[in-house]
Design a protein around this motif. Structure first.
Motif: not given
Length: 218
Positions: A43-45, A12-24, A35-38, A47-52
């Motif tokens: 959780q953000v990542l 797998d390219c992303d999250e095995v070879l490429v640090d996708r989460d840090s990039g996103v 958006r602001g706030g804590h 949500e991103y994965s769910e949308v993708v």
């Protein structure tokens, strides 16, 4: 099968070879600042994965940048924010700069001495050549997520491979834990599955190299 018995690795390219989460996470900062706030990174990542995932059935229509651009827009809508298409495309183009994990180049250099290395992922055509060069693979060995070579008899025949001769190197979130001939790369202790049904469960690509070296000595 022992590690030395496989002929090819499907990695797998992303999250095995490429640090996708840090990039996103980095590329989402302008939107997250609005958006602001804590904000919880996991959780953000998630949500991103769910949308993708929801957008991937439209991959043939949208392309890789299109999927990421629409994902950015849908995240903004979820969070009650406004985002321009220019901001969405800027986010999408950030994928060209996502970093490799530190151990990936050296591991790929070592492993290609023993296996045919196939990388499973997606990138825009203009970015694919540079990524393949960074990973040390031929462009033909970068395989789209829209296809599964393990389930493609014509591809297997053309490449003189059988499913059982290919070890799938993936991550826990990819949902292939129960499949045969799987090596899970569990980067970070918090991501380790509570039980591992895969053939191999290890911490990194560097650990895969170490396990292979041990297999050679047996």
């Amino acid at each position: 099968m022992g590690l030395t018995e496989y002929r090819a690795l499907l990695i797998d390219c992303d999250e095995v070879l490429v640090d996708r989460d840090s990039g996103v996470w980095t590329a989402l900062q302008p939107l997250l600042d609005s958006r602001g706030g804590h904000l919880d990174k996991e959780q953000v990542l998630a949500e991103y994965s769910e949308v993708v995932r929801a957008l991937y059935p439209r991959f043939a229509e949208l392309g890789f940048s299109g999927v990421l651009c629409f994902a950015h827009r849908q995240l903004a809508e979820r969070w009650g924010l406004k985002a321009s298409w220019e901001e969405g495309m800027s986010f999408a183009r950030s994928a060209a700069g996502w970093s490799l994990f530190e151990d990936a180049p050296g591991a790929m250099l070592y492993l290609r001495k023993f296996y045919r290395l196939l990388v499973h992922g997606d990138r825009d055509a203009e970015d694919r050549g540079l990524l393949c060069e960074r990973l040390g693979i031929m462009p033909d060995d970068f395989i789209s997520l829209a296809s599964d070579p393990l389930l493609d008899p014509e591809w297997l025949k053309a490449n003189e491979l059988e499913p059982g001769s290919i070890l799938h190197v993936t991550r826990p979130s990819a949902g292939r834990q129960a499949a045969k001939d799987v090596c899970l790369i569990c980067r970070g202790r918090s991501k380790h599955p509570t039980s591992c049904a895969a053939d191999y469960c290890i911490n990194s690509m560097a650990d895969l190299v170490a396990q292979h070296q041990l297999s050679l000595r047996r």
